[in-house]
Design an enzyme around this catalytic site. Structure first.
Site, PDB file in Angstrom:
ATOM      1  N   CYS A  36      55.663  99.100  73.971  1.00 22.21           N
ATOM      2  CA  CYS A  36      54.999 100.032  74.884  1.00 22.21           C
ATOM      3  C   CYS A  36      53.543 100.237  74.490  1.00 22.21           C
ATOM      4  CB  CYS A  36      55.740 101.359  74.911  1.00 22.21           C
ATOM      5  SG  CYS A  36      55.074 102.551  76.093  1.00 22.21           S
ATOM      6  N   CYS A  73      63.104 106.195  74.852  1.00 20.60           N
ATOM      7  CA  CYS A  73      62.747 107.104  75.945  1.00 20.60           C
ATOM      8  C   CYS A  73      63.461 106.777  77.246  1.00 20.60           C
ATOM      9  CB  CYS A  73      61.234 107.107  76.149  1.00 20.60           C
ATOM     10  SG  CYS A  73      60.550 105.570  76.817  1.00 20.60           S
ATOM     11  N   ALA A 119      46.214 110.216  77.243  1.00 22.59           N
ATOM     12  CA  ALA A 119      47.585 109.982  77.697  1.00 22.59           C
ATOM     13  C   ALA A 119      48.419 111.192  77.298  1.00 22.59           C
ATOM     14  CB  ALA A 119      48.134 108.714  77.065  1.00 22.59           C
TER      15      ALA A 119
END
Length: 375
Positions: A110, A209, A15
């Protein structure tokens, strides 16, 4: 007990956020002999073109930075659209928690729902063995093959708190190449520069974010609307008004806009947030001290504790450790602090540790003040 990665080469999905940590992690995984493919997660339905300094992430610029890093490393690269899943599982959850008077941590959500659930499930379905990220944490393998999540070698960079939601299955497919690094962030940047990665000098992303300007209260106001309510003291006396209880957090001191000073002249802090009557209660710092709490939805990084135990606990992503006793009662985690701690808020995560090993995490539901009853 040994560190991962395992001895045989793995098919690894890295990722890549577009930042320096994930780029170096992908490069190290490739250098270790694994078959690495980079993927950037498009988590915003309408991404900004550019970041604002060190705020925000998942912009078009970040995607391009990740692609350039993958090209330098020499690995395939893809962009996967997980915006709908992210909105539902992270953003909407964040808004709902604040609306209910709680203080959530979207990074834990997340990791639990996106990086090590949606992303991992897709990776496994495509034949990958593991997901690699730039988190600073370690997965250790016991002689019997079971895995444990541990703090990073460098406590200053440790991110095991936001990974405390990972279960056995997720740990079995997690790779953290930076976790055993006893180096400073400057040295990680220097490594990135040696590897020719252009993100070497890119600033880290801070705050939340999906709130690129850092204005959490403004973001919530746009989603929930303004709702005027009262600010009261512990006796219930009205001191002022606010435009939405969701705009406050337990322990907050600034921005209360109270015109009436305390009798002793000392600062007041947010003690309680009641979404039912849209009331915010304030009081002295001493009233923030918490002696115990109950937490729900526990997730264990291994077997659940068998009976009462003594652990250390971390209550914030960048907080210290405190000694606690904890035990499970009817699926709820009951925790008592050896010494009172200050400013604990429902909605936050409590992560339990046995030495450096992450035992598990749970979501704080209620607290008991050291000077009163349940908050």
């Amino acid at each position: 007990m040994t560190d991962t990665p395992r001895s045989r080469p793995l098919r690894v999905l890295a990722a890549m956020s577009g930042g320096v940590d994930s780029a170096v992690a992908a490069a190290r995984a490739a250098e270790a002999g694994h078959d690495v493919t980079g993927v950037h997660l498009a988590l915003s339905a309408n991404p900004q073109s550019f970041r604002t300094g060190a705020r925000g992430c998942c912009t078009i610029e970040d995607s391009r930075d990740a692609r350039r890093a993958a090209d330098v490393i020499g690995i395939p690269f893809y962009v996967w659209d997980l915006a709908d899943r992210f909105r539902e599982d992270v953003v909407e959850d964040f808004v709902a928690e604040y609306e209910a008077g709680r203080t959530p941590n979207p990074c834990l959500r997340c990791n639990e729902k996106i990086k090590f659930a949606a992303l991992l499930d897709k990776a496994l379905a495509l034949g990958f063995d593991a997901v690699c990220t730039g988190h600073y944490a370690k997965v250790l393998v016991r002689e019997d093959g079971t895995r444990e999540l541990h703090r990073a070698s460098d406590m200053a960079k440790d991110q095991s708190y936001v990974l405390g939601v990972l279960d056995d299955r997720q740990l079995a497919h997690a790779l953290f190449p930076l976790g055993d690094t006893l180096t400073t962030k400057d040295e990680i940047r220097a490594e990135a520069e040696r590897r020719g990665l252009a993100v070497a000098k890119k600033p880290d992303s801070h705050d939340i974010c999906f709130i690129a300007d850092g204005d959490t209260q403004g973001f919530l106001a746009r989603r929930l609307g303004k709702a005027e309510g009262d600010i009261v003291d512990e006796s219930g006396a009205r001191l002022g008004t606010h435009e939405g209880a969701y705009g406050f957090t337990i322990g907050q001191r600034k921005g209360l806009r109270i015109g009436v000073p305390a009798a002793d002249g000392k600062p007041r802090y947010v003690l309680d947030i009641s979404p039912v009557d849209n009331t915010v209660t304030v009081g002295p710092a001493a009233s923030l001290d918490v002696s115990a709490l109950t937490a729900i939805k526990p997730r264990w990084c291994g077997a659940a504790p068998d009976g009462p135990g003594t652990y250390t606990a971390q209550l914030r992503a960048h907080g210290g450790e405190t000694e606690v006793s904890a035990h499970l009662v009817d699926g709820e985690l009951r925790v008592t602090f050896t010494e009172p701690v200050r400013g604990v808020a429902p909605g936050q995560a409590i992560v339990l540790y046995d030495g450096t090993r992450v035992v598990g995490s749970a979501t704080i539901a209620t607290t008991v003040r050291a000077t009163a009853g349940a908050a």
